[in-house]
Write a protein that holds these residues in place. Structure first.
Motif, short mmCIF file in Angstrom:
data_model
loop_
_atom_site.label_atom_id
_atom_site.label_comp_id
_atom_site.label_asym_id
_atom_site.label_seq_id
_atom_site.Cartn_x
_atom_site.Cartn_y
_atom_site.Cartn_z
N ALA A 94 0.83 -1.20 0.00
CA ALA A 94 0.00 0.00 0.00
C ALA A 94 0.87 1.26 0.00
N ARG A 95 1.97 1.22 0.74
CA ARG A 95 2.88 2.37 0.77
C ARG A 95 3.64 2.51 -0.54
N ARG A 96 3.95 1.40 -1.18
CA ARG A 96 4.55 1.48 -2.52
C ARG A 96 3.61 2.23 -3.47
N ALA A 97 2.33 1.84 -3.44
CA ALA A 97 1.36 2.44 -4.35
C ALA A 97 1.20 3.93 -4.12
N ALA A 98 1.45 4.39 -2.89
CA ALA A 98 1.31 5.80 -2.56
C ALA A 98 2.55 6.60 -2.92
N SER A 99 3.62 5.93 -3.36
CA SER A 99 4.87 6.61 -3.69
C SER A 99 5.01 6.80 -5.20
N ASP A 100 5.71 7.84 -5.58
CA ASP A 100 5.95 8.08 -7.00
C ASP A 100 6.91 7.06 -7.59
N ALA A 101 7.89 6.65 -6.81
CA ALA A 101 8.92 5.73 -7.33
C ALA A 101 9.40 4.81 -6.22
N ILE A 102 9.92 3.67 -6.62
CA ILE A 102 10.48 2.69 -5.69
C ILE A 102 11.89 2.37 -6.13
N ALA A 103 12.84 2.35 -5.18
CA ALA A 103 14.26 2.20 -5.53
C ALA A 103 14.87 0.96 -4.91
N ARG B 180 13.90 14.41 -9.37
CA ARG B 180 12.95 15.51 -9.14
C ARG B 180 12.59 16.20 -10.46
N GLU B 181 13.58 16.36 -11.34
CA GLU B 181 13.32 16.98 -12.64
C GLU B 181 12.40 16.10 -13.49
N LEU B 182 12.37 14.81 -13.22
CA LEU B 182 11.47 13.89 -13.93
C LEU B 182 10.08 13.84 -13.30
N GLY B 183 9.87 14.63 -12.25
CA GLY B 183 8.56 14.67 -11.62
C GLY B 183 8.39 13.71 -10.46
N ILE B 184 9.49 13.09 -10.00
CA ILE B 184 9.42 12.18 -8.86
C ILE B 184 9.47 13.01 -7.58
N ARG B 185 8.38 12.98 -6.82
CA ARG B 185 8.30 13.76 -5.57
C ARG B 185 8.56 12.91 -4.34
N SER B 186 8.29 11.62 -4.41
CA SER B 186 8.48 10.73 -3.27
C SER B 186 9.13 9.44 -3.74
N LEU B 187 10.14 9.01 -2.99
CA LEU B 187 10.93 7.84 -3.37
C LEU B 187 10.92 6.85 -2.22
N PHE B 188 10.52 5.61 -2.52
CA PHE B 188 10.43 4.54 -1.54
C PHE B 188 11.65 3.64 -1.72
N VAL B 189 12.63 3.77 -0.84
CA VAL B 189 13.89 3.03 -0.95
C VAL B 189 13.73 1.69 -0.23
N GLU B 190 13.80 0.62 -1.00
CA GLU B 190 13.50 -0.69 -0.44
C GLU B 190 14.60 -1.71 -0.67
N GLY B 191 15.57 -1.38 -1.48
CA GLY B 191 16.43 -2.44 -1.98
C GLY B 191 17.73 -2.68 -1.29
N GLY B 192 17.76 -3.45 -0.22
CA GLY B 192 18.98 -4.01 0.31
C GLY B 192 19.75 -3.12 1.26
N PRO B 193 20.61 -3.73 2.12
CA PRO B 193 21.37 -2.98 3.12
C PRO B 193 22.32 -1.94 2.54
N THR B 194 22.92 -2.23 1.38
CA THR B 194 23.89 -1.29 0.82
C THR B 194 23.21 0.02 0.44
N LEU B 195 22.09 -0.06 -0.27
CA LEU B 195 21.41 1.16 -0.69
C LEU B 195 20.79 1.88 0.50
N ALA B 196 20.14 1.14 1.39
CA ALA B 196 19.54 1.77 2.56
C ALA B 196 20.59 2.49 3.40
#
Length: 352
Positions: A189-198, A264-280
């Motif tokens: 549900a939180r993914r769906a509320a985000s502009d992008a998922i990383a 942001r220039e592409l219109g992404i206002r909210s980013l949901f960072v989900e992928g792995g310990p390194t990125l987090a």
């Protein structure tokens, strides 16, 4: 009209302007804006809203519904300060001046340096300008867009799921499923509320995630986050995310500030960072985690597979400080929501 009556009329028109603004697209580079034009006596003459990039702004949309000269002496009630720049469309401040509008009332000042200044232009032309009407409602309505405009990057949520001892996977790398179905449903549900998922390329290669937002029944939500992959390793041509409803955005990840400005220039206002310990860990270490979502399972795993890696904290005084915003049960699991503490010291790459 008495001052009290005019204030009440303005407030009612502003609430109507918010309703109109909500008809516009919730995602993208441009904000959702609504406009109501009132006669000197307080009657509604016209309404308008912005329908997306390249279309008429709310003020111009409303003015277009009036005969020439019909806006003379009128009041324009607008959810956002009229813009002062020429892009795909002309400046709204000038359009209001040319139409003969005598008074402009807006809710929130425009923080974008490329578009701001409309209020000053209007005042210089002799228009009576008032800002801040229902400002709290305006800030709430434009929350994600205002954050991105003020910080020049998306709002970032960093999520992980772990055991009570902070492990994201067992020693053999298995991690499905640490948490139960209620926690996973909340994530989607939180993914769906985000502009992008990383995610990072490591997660793509190890888990082959689809990066979609799925309803409890298994179908896709209507709103899907744009998949974003950070890293220099190649994404396989047959990776699951290549079948996502949105084309993935691939970023190097070597300069997060530059990458986030590009999003942001592409219109992404909210980013949901989900992928792995390194990125987090990279986002947290850089001071770029505006919200933490930590899903805790009532289990102990032990071993080396930590949910976070090195954050550059050599002593306890350098710890990244957060405040608990919410704690809730999700089936057998626990969700902890945390935001940066107001007095937490800024990190070098933090947006400003």
């Amino acid at each position: 009209m008495t001052t009290a009556a005019r204030t009440a009329t303005d407030a009612a028109a502003m609430r109507r302007a918010f309703e109109l603004a909500a008809r516009g697209p919730a995602r993208g580079v441009n904000p959702r804006v609504g406009c109501v034009i009132l006669s000197p006596g307080g009657e509604t003459l016209a309404e308008g809203w912005h329908r997306g990039a390249g279309t008429a702004h709310a003020e111009v949309d409303a003015l277009s519904k009036l005969a020439p000269g019909a806006a003379q002496g009128a009041t324009a009630i607008v959810t956002l300060e009229p813009c002062n720049h020429t892009g795909r469309t002309g400046p709204c401040a000038v359009a209001l001046i040319d139409a003969g509008v005598a008074r402009v009332v807006y809710s929130v000042a425009d923080p974008d340096p490329h578009a701001a200044g409309g209020a000053a232009t209007l005042r210089d032309a002799g228009v009576d300008v008032e800002g801040g009407l229902l400002a709290a409602e305006g800030e709430s309505f434009l929350d994600d867009w205002l954050f991105a405009a003020r910080h020049r990057r998306p709002r970032i949520t960093v999520k992980w799921a772990s055991s009570l001892d902070g492990r994201a996977a067992a020693a053999d790398g298995t991690s499905r499923w640490i948490t139960g179905p209620d926690a996973r449903a909340d994530v989607h549900a939180r993914r769906a509320a985000s502009d992008a998922i990383a995610v990072g390329t490591g997660t793509v290669l190890a888990d082959d995630p689809a990066l979609t937002a799925r309803a409890p029944g298994g179908g896709l939500f209507d709103a899907q986050p744009v998949p974003v992959v950070f890293g220099r390793r190649r994404v396989p041509a047959d990776a699951a995310l290549t079948r996502h409803p949105h084309a993935p955005i691939l970023l190097q990840g070597t300069d997060l500030a530059t990458d986030l400005a590009a999003l942001r220039e592409l219109g992404i206002r909210s980013l949901f960072v989900e992928g792995g310990p390194t990125l987090a860990s990279a986002f947290v270490a850089a001071g770029l985690a505006d919200e933490l979502l930590v899903y805790l399972a009532p289990s102990l795993i032990g071993g080396p597979r930590l949910a976070l890696g090195d954050l550059g904290v050599a002593t306890i005084a350098d710890a990244h400080r957060y405040e608990f915003a919410d704690i809730r049960r999700l089936g057998d699991d626990l969700l902890v929501v945390a935001h940066p503490a107001p007095n937490a010291h800024a990190r070098p790459n933090e947006g400003s």
